[in-house]
Scaffold this motif. Structure first.
Motif, PDB file in Angstrom:
ATOM      1  N   UNK A  73      12.824 -45.524 -37.542  1.00 23.08           N
ATOM      2  CA  UNK A  73      12.560 -46.917 -38.016  1.00 23.08           C
ATOM      3  C   UNK A  73      11.299 -47.360 -37.927  1.00 23.08           C
ATOM      4  N   UNK A  74      10.237 -46.859 -36.946  1.00 25.76           N
ATOM      5  CA  UNK A  74       8.973 -47.278 -36.722  1.00 25.76           C
ATOM      6  C   UNK A  74       8.056 -47.080 -38.068  1.00 25.76           C
ATOM      7  N   UNK A  75       7.331 -47.901 -38.689  1.00 23.28           N
ATOM      8  CA  UNK A  75       6.462 -47.662 -39.390  1.00 23.28           C
ATOM      9  C   UNK A  75       4.847 -47.221 -39.262  1.00 23.28           C
ATOM     10  N   UNK A  76       4.706 -46.807 -37.788  1.00 22.81           N
ATOM     11  CA  UNK A  76       3.578 -46.227 -37.461  1.00 22.81           C
ATOM     12  C   UNK A  76       3.011 -45.115 -37.934  1.00 22.81           C
ATOM     13  N   UNK A  77       3.912 -44.212 -37.768  1.00 20.33           N
ATOM     14  CA  UNK A  77       3.534 -42.764 -37.878  1.00 20.33           C
ATOM     15  C   UNK A  77       4.315 -42.223 -39.094  1.00 20.33           C
ATOM     16  N   UNK A 136       5.974 -52.440 -33.402  1.00 22.94           N
ATOM     17  CA  UNK A 136       5.357 -52.345 -34.757  1.00 22.94           C
ATOM     18  C   UNK A 136       6.084 -52.470 -36.047  1.00 22.94           C
ATOM     19  N   UNK A 137       5.523 -52.610 -37.188  1.00 26.77           N
ATOM     20  CA  UNK A 137       6.254 -53.041 -38.244  1.00 26.77           C
ATOM     21  C   UNK A 137       7.331 -51.873 -38.997  1.00 26.77           C
ATOM     22  N   UNK A 138       8.424 -52.076 -39.272  1.00 23.68           N
ATOM     23  CA  UNK A 138       9.383 -50.976 -40.042  1.00 23.68           C
ATOM     24  C   UNK A 138       8.535 -50.676 -41.223  1.00 23.68           C
ATOM     25  N   UNK A 141       8.231 -53.019 -44.791  1.00 23.00           N
ATOM     26  CA  UNK A 141       8.717 -54.137 -44.199  1.00 23.00           C
ATOM     27  C   UNK A 141       8.160 -55.091 -43.349  1.00 23.00           C
ATOM     28  N   UNK A 142       8.466 -56.441 -43.202  1.00 28.17           N
ATOM     29  CA  UNK A 142       7.995 -57.079 -42.300  1.00 28.17           C
ATOM     30  C   UNK A 142       8.592 -57.356 -40.932  1.00 28.17           C
TER      31      UNK A 142
END
Ligand SMILES: C[S@@+](CC[C@H](N)C(=O)[O-])C[C@H]1O[C@@H](n2cnc3c(N)ncnc32)[C@H](O)[C@@H]1O
Length: 387
Positions: A73-77, A136-138, A141-142
């Motif tokens: 889910x997480x957009x960090x990595x 963090x943001x997906x 997405x916001x």
């Protein structure tokens, strides 16, 4: 929407796998060559589909087990599913492709991260206005993905994340928080409320970092390099390029990360920085370390005049790169060498071409890429140019 079955055939920047479905190109993040995957089309155009990975039916040879529970889910990595050596290969290929697009054929010296995990000393945490979850943001997405733990954050930032998650004293309207950790393990924070940055009660606003050239005050609300171990390696290389430098100008100097090391070599160093608070910190950093050969000038460099007497220029612009006006100033200056530090290969490639095409412009000489952001498609690059 129905899922489609795709075999990933090659990589496509930035960080996508590319396969085909009924003659259309399908771009799927977080896949490796050889993966057989089920994909949900998120965007469908005449010639291509952008898809979301739903299931790996048969893994490609380079896929590895992902240790982060939030990765889906997480957009960090976006590269944690690749072995570290393959991440480096992929980033190198991406960089070479971007440079080739600007007509630059070159080799790349690729510097690996000393630590693949827990290297990140600066982060922007987001808070979900409804649930209060912090993370963090997906991807694309916001929407906020709450992350109780994170594989790439330095231990001090994990401690800050924990405070943000449990604190009952956060401003009600806080939507994000800048976190900064020092190599010695202290942390600082600045929260964004509307368009203002404010301190958090009981938490420092700045940290003291030391890259080997004196104590450096860095604020959570300002710019700081993400990875201190890589920053030290970059400083080393920068000083090698500047070994014979005497009259130096540094554009986009922040609070002095590269200025203090440069001040040990230069006779005079003039630093340009648009953020007046960062420039003021830079002045304090120079003074407290007894560098009286450094002058910080605050304001946009587009509106400033570069020193008459100059042999070396160092630039470290934001992702947008150099404004054409700045390119012109650089080329018209008396500097004979230029060191260009960049966190965005696309604008670097564009600017290298612009710097060359003006009369008596700068010619690209060599380039080193540093894996400042392991697990992601991002790279830091230092290019060396001569007249
Ligand atoms: C990538 S950061 C580099 C900072 C510094 N070199 C460091 O490593 O800490 C870019 C810096 O350029 C500053 N900046 C952005 N636009 C600018 C401009 N037009 N003129 C001068 N400085 C600018 C930003 O405030 C930021 O501090």
């Amino acid at each position: 929407m129905k899922t489609i079955s795709v075999v990933i055939e090659k990589y496509a920047p930035p960080g996508n796998g590319l396969g085909f479905y009924q003659g259309k190109a399908v771009f799927v993040p977080r896949t490796v060559v050889g993966d057989e995957v089920l994909v949900s089309p998120e965007k469908e155009k005449k010639r291509y589909i952008i898809g979301r990975l739903e299931k790996v039916v048969k893994p490609g040879l380079k896929r590895r087990e992902v240790l982060c529970p939030h990765y889906a889910e997480c957009g960090g990595c976006d590269l944690l599913h690749l072995a570290y050596s393959d991440q480096l290969e992929l980033k190198k290929d991406m960089l070479l492709q971007v440079l080739a697009g600007a007509g630059i054929q070159t080799g790349v010296n690729m510097i690996a991260a000393p630590d693949e995990f827990h290297y990140r000393h600066r982060a922007l945490f987001r808070r979900d206005a409804e649930t209060g979850g912090v993370g963090f943001l997906r991807r694309r997405s916001h929407q906020v993905v709450a992350v109780p733990e994170c594989l790439v954050l330095a231990p001090a930032l994990l401690a800050l994340l924990k405070e943000l998650r449990v604190s009952s004293a956060l401003p009600e309207k806080m939507l994000s928080c800048h976190g900064l950790a020092s190599s010695s393990g202290t942390f600082a924070a600045a929260v964004e409320v509307g368009s203002c940055c404010q301190a958090l009660s009981g938490i420092l606003e700045s940290v003291t970092e030391n890259y080997g050239f004196g104590d450096l005050e860095l604020a959570a609300s300002g710019f700081a390099q993400v990875n201190p171990a890589i920053t030290r390696l970059m400083i080393n290389d920068l000083l090698k390029h500047c070994a014979d430098a005497c009259e130096v100008a540094e554009l986009y100097g922040g609070s002095g990360t590269f200025s203090l090391p440069l001040a040990t070599i230069a006779r005079h160093l003039t630093v340009y920085e648009s953020d007046s608070a960062a420039a003021a910190r830079g002045r304090r950093n120079a003074t407290r370390n007894s560098f009286d050969n450094v002058c910080f000038i605050s304001g946009r460099v587009e509106r400033k005049t570069l020193p008459d007497s100059l042999d070396t220029l160092v630039v470290d612009p934001p992702r947008s790169g150099l404004d054409p006006l700045v390119v012109e100033k650089i080329v018209k200056s008396k500097a004979s060498q230029l060191i260009y530090i960049s966190c965005n290969p696309a604008t670097l490639a564009r600017d290298l071409a612009r710097l060359k095409e003006l009369d008596n412009g700068f010619i690209f000489d060599s380039l080193t890429a540093y894996d400042m952001y392991a697990g992601t498609t991002h790279l830091e690059v230092m290019a060396y140019l001569k007249r």
